[in-house]
Design an enzyme around this catalytic site. Structure first.
Site, PDB file in Angstrom:
ATOM      1  N   GLU A 115      75.519  39.686  85.782  1.00 20.06           N
ATOM      2  CA  GLU A 115      76.132  38.371  85.935  1.00 20.06           C
ATOM      3  C   GLU A 115      76.672  37.886  84.591  1.00 20.06           C
ATOM      4  O   GLU A 115      75.901  37.658  83.665  1.00 20.06           O
ATOM      5  CB  GLU A 115      75.024  37.426  86.427  1.00 20.06           C
ATOM      6  CG  GLU A 115      75.481  36.352  87.343  1.00 20.06           C
ATOM      7  CD  GLU A 115      74.297  35.607  87.932  1.00 20.06           C
ATOM      8  OE1 GLU A 115      73.530  36.202  88.727  1.00 20.06           O
ATOM      9  OE2 GLU A 115      74.121  34.423  87.585  1.00 20.06           O
ATOM     10  N   TYR A 150      74.324  19.829  90.661  1.00 13.73           N
ATOM     11  CA  TYR A 150      73.649  21.130  90.577  1.00 13.73           C
ATOM     12  C   TYR A 150      72.565  21.182  91.662  1.00 13.73           C
ATOM     13  O   TYR A 150      71.393  21.131  91.371  1.00 13.73           O
ATOM     14  CB  TYR A 150      73.062  21.231  89.167  1.00 13.73           C
ATOM     15  CG  TYR A 150      72.527  22.557  88.711  1.00 13.73           C
ATOM     16  CD1 TYR A 150      72.519  23.695  89.514  1.00 13.73           C
ATOM     17  CD2 TYR A 150      72.014  22.691  87.427  1.00 13.73           C
ATOM     18  CE1 TYR A 150      72.025  24.900  89.047  1.00 13.73           C
ATOM     19  CE2 TYR A 150      71.511  23.885  86.948  1.00 13.73           C
ATOM     20  CZ  TYR A 150      71.517  24.984  87.768  1.00 13.73           C
ATOM     21  OH  TYR A 150      71.006  26.172  87.297  1.00 13.73           O
TER      22      TYR A 150
HETATM   23  N1  UDP Z   1      66.866  29.262  81.314  1.00 10.91           N
HETATM   24  C1  UDP Z   1      66.619  29.853  80.094  1.00 10.91           C
HETATM   25  N2  UDP Z   1      66.096  31.109  80.050  1.00 10.91           N
HETATM   26  C2  UDP Z   1      65.820  31.808  81.176  1.00 10.91           C
HETATM   27  C3  UDP Z   1      66.064  31.218  82.420  1.00 10.91           C
HETATM   28  C4  UDP Z   1      66.606  29.944  82.466  1.00 10.91           C
HETATM   29  O1  UDP Z   1      66.866  29.253  79.061  1.00 10.91           O
HETATM   30  O2  UDP Z   1      65.363  32.961  81.060  1.00 10.91           O
HETATM   31  C5  UDP Z   1      67.455  27.907  81.312  1.00 10.91           C
HETATM   32  C6  UDP Z   1      68.983  27.961  81.269  1.00 10.91           C
HETATM   33  O3  UDP Z   1      69.444  26.855  80.522  1.00 10.91           O
HETATM   34  C7  UDP Z   1      69.358  27.820  82.708  1.00 10.91           C
HETATM   35  C8  UDP Z   1      68.317  26.825  83.192  1.00 10.91           C
HETATM   36  O4  UDP Z   1      67.139  27.201  82.491  1.00 10.91           O
HETATM   37  O5  UDP Z   1      70.682  27.351  82.871  1.00 10.91           O
HETATM   38  C9  UDP Z   1      68.083  26.804  84.677  1.00 10.91           C
HETATM   39  O6  UDP Z   1      67.701  28.087  85.110  1.00 10.91           O
HETATM   40  P1  UDP Z   1      67.717  28.499  86.649  1.00 10.91           P
HETATM   41  O7  UDP Z   1      67.012  29.802  86.767  1.00 10.91           O
HETATM   42  O8  UDP Z   1      67.233  27.353  87.442  1.00 10.91           O
HETATM   43  O9  UDP Z   1      69.276  28.711  86.865  1.00 10.91           O
HETATM   44  P2  UDP Z   1      70.125  29.249  88.135  1.00 10.91           P
HETATM   45  O10 UDP Z   1      69.307  30.302  88.792  1.00 10.91           O
HETATM   46  O11 UDP Z   1      70.431  28.043  88.961  1.00 10.91           O
HETATM   47  O12 UDP Z   1      71.352  29.813  87.466  1.00 10.91           O
END
Ligand code: UDP
Length: 369
Positions: free
Chosen positions: A300, A348
């Site tokens: 991704e 979001y």
């Molecule tokens: N995040 C991070 N490290 C990680 C995973 C998440 O810093 O290994 C932070 C990052 O800013 C991300 C946010 O936490 O945008 C939210 O993560 P989430 O997994 O909820 O994002 P999604 O799956 O919606 O992309």
């Protein structure tokens, strides 16, 4: 000339639930989508017997029993629990931030030791009231975790400095002082057996759907054929960007079929260092405990949204939220148009929140059985 009660623009989760509920009440709905398939971003495509989350991994989770029961009427869910791991320069850490992470990082064994370590690191920075993402993250879990597991990931995911991002984003992740790698705090969690597309198919049973149909190609016509419009696309595009463009983050997916059974031993591996251009690799079969001979993985790559890209995430910083407010004010004055979903409401949203939102909007509309 009004053939429909509702024209629903977008066959994603919001639009499909809305259509399902209205159809049940005997309203005549037309759902249109510019893509050649239903499901929006929860669409799954079967590759090598594996349900591939084509527009990014989706794990259903909620604490709302009603929402859980609601979604379960369309499909049975498996017992998948999301436990991503982070790879930082080859070192592996458990997520979300919990005693396993703290132990690997600092060698601490007890919650008390972990808390002391975090307190120490917080003090160094002297943050009293966190004003942005960076300050929020450091005051939640300290500098080491921020630097190894958060900063790089976040800055590539959002394409902005962590100091310019809103604090709420990091609050999505739990911080725990127990040895528990479950990414979510919610009571209910799982992946639909057979994939998400099946859910949407069920919701849209008996509803007229037109694919490959772009609202904007024929706007005047579409505005005439229904009494009300439910719009789940980008709200700024709907208003012809008259106040300016909202910013979105986009993603590019690189999917590969590999001739091996198990590539990374986990559904989600986050690459948290800045230098690796992708944020995570998804190995789809592990969402379903798949035993196929081959495996499908997706890298991704986040990017800034520009026309022709798919918008995935609203950038809910101050500047964009302010601009959105202007569009929302216009939207509020509309009598026959409802805006819904991540793009329609510039929020979001997780899937469970989308369901709650449809319910909320239907109440406002005062639609009775
Ligand atoms: N995040 C991070 N490290 C990680 C995973 C998440 O810093 O290994 C932070 C990052 O800013 C991300 C946010 O936490 O945008 C939210 O993560 P989430 O997994 O909820 O994002 P999604 O799956 O919606 O992309």
């Amino acid at each position: 000339m009004q053939k429909y009660d509702y024209l629903i623009v977008g066959a994603g989760l919001y639009g499909s639930i809305f259509a399902y509920e209205m159809n049940k009440k005997g309203k005549k709905c037309l759902v249109i989508d510019k893509r050649d398939h239903i499901g929006g971003n929860i669409y799954c495509e079967n590759i090598e017997g594996i349900n591939v989350h084509k527009y990014g991994a989706h794990i259903f989770h909620t604490s709302n029993k009603e929402v859980w029961e609601y979604i379960n009427q369309f499909c049975e869910f498996n017992n998948y629990i999301n436990s991503p791991i982070a790879n930082y320069k080859g070192e592996i850490y458990n997520l979300p931030f919990n005693m396993n992470t703290f132990n690997k990082l600092w060698g601490v064994r007890t919650p008390e030791e972990a808390k002391m370590k975090i307190e120490e690191q917080k003090k160094e920075f002297g943050i009293v009231e966190p004003k942005n993402f960076e300050e929020q993250a450091i005051s939640l879990i300290g500098k080491d975790i921020y630097e190894k597991l958060i900063k790089g990931y976040t800055e590539k995911q959002w394409g902005r400095k962590a100091t310019e991002l809103p604090a709420f984003i990091i609050k999505r992740l739990p911080v725990r002082f127990i040895y528990d790698n479950n990414y979510f705090n919610d009571r209910y969690q799982g992946i639909p057996i057979g994939g998400y597309t099946k859910i949407i198919e069920k919701m849209l049973e008996g509803v007229e759907v037109k694919l490959d149909t772009n609202f904007f190609d024929n706007r005047e016509y579409f505005e005439r054929i229904a009494e009300k419009i439910v719009f789940t696309g980008m709200i700024d595009e709907f208003y012809d960007y008259k106040f300016g463009k909202l910013e979105y983050r986009s993603l590019r997916f690189e999917t590969e079929v590999l001739n091996i059974e198990n590539y990374q031993g986990n559904a989600v591996v986050n690459y948290t260092e800045r230098e690796i251009p992708y944020t995570r690799i998804i190995e789809h079969k592990h969402f379903e405990f798949g035993k196929q001979e081959k495996t499908v993985i997706t890298r991704e790559y986040p990017s800034e949204w520009k026309e022709e890209d798919e918008p995935y995430y609203p950038v809910n910083d101050e500047k964009n939220n302010k601009l959105y407010e202007k569009y929302r004010e216009l939207a509020e004055k509309e009598v026959n148009i409802i805006f819904g979903g991540r793009l329609g409401e510039y929020k979001y949203y997780d899937m469970d929140k989308v369901i709650e939102r449809v319910w909320g909007n239907m109440k406002v509309l005062n639609i009775k059985d």
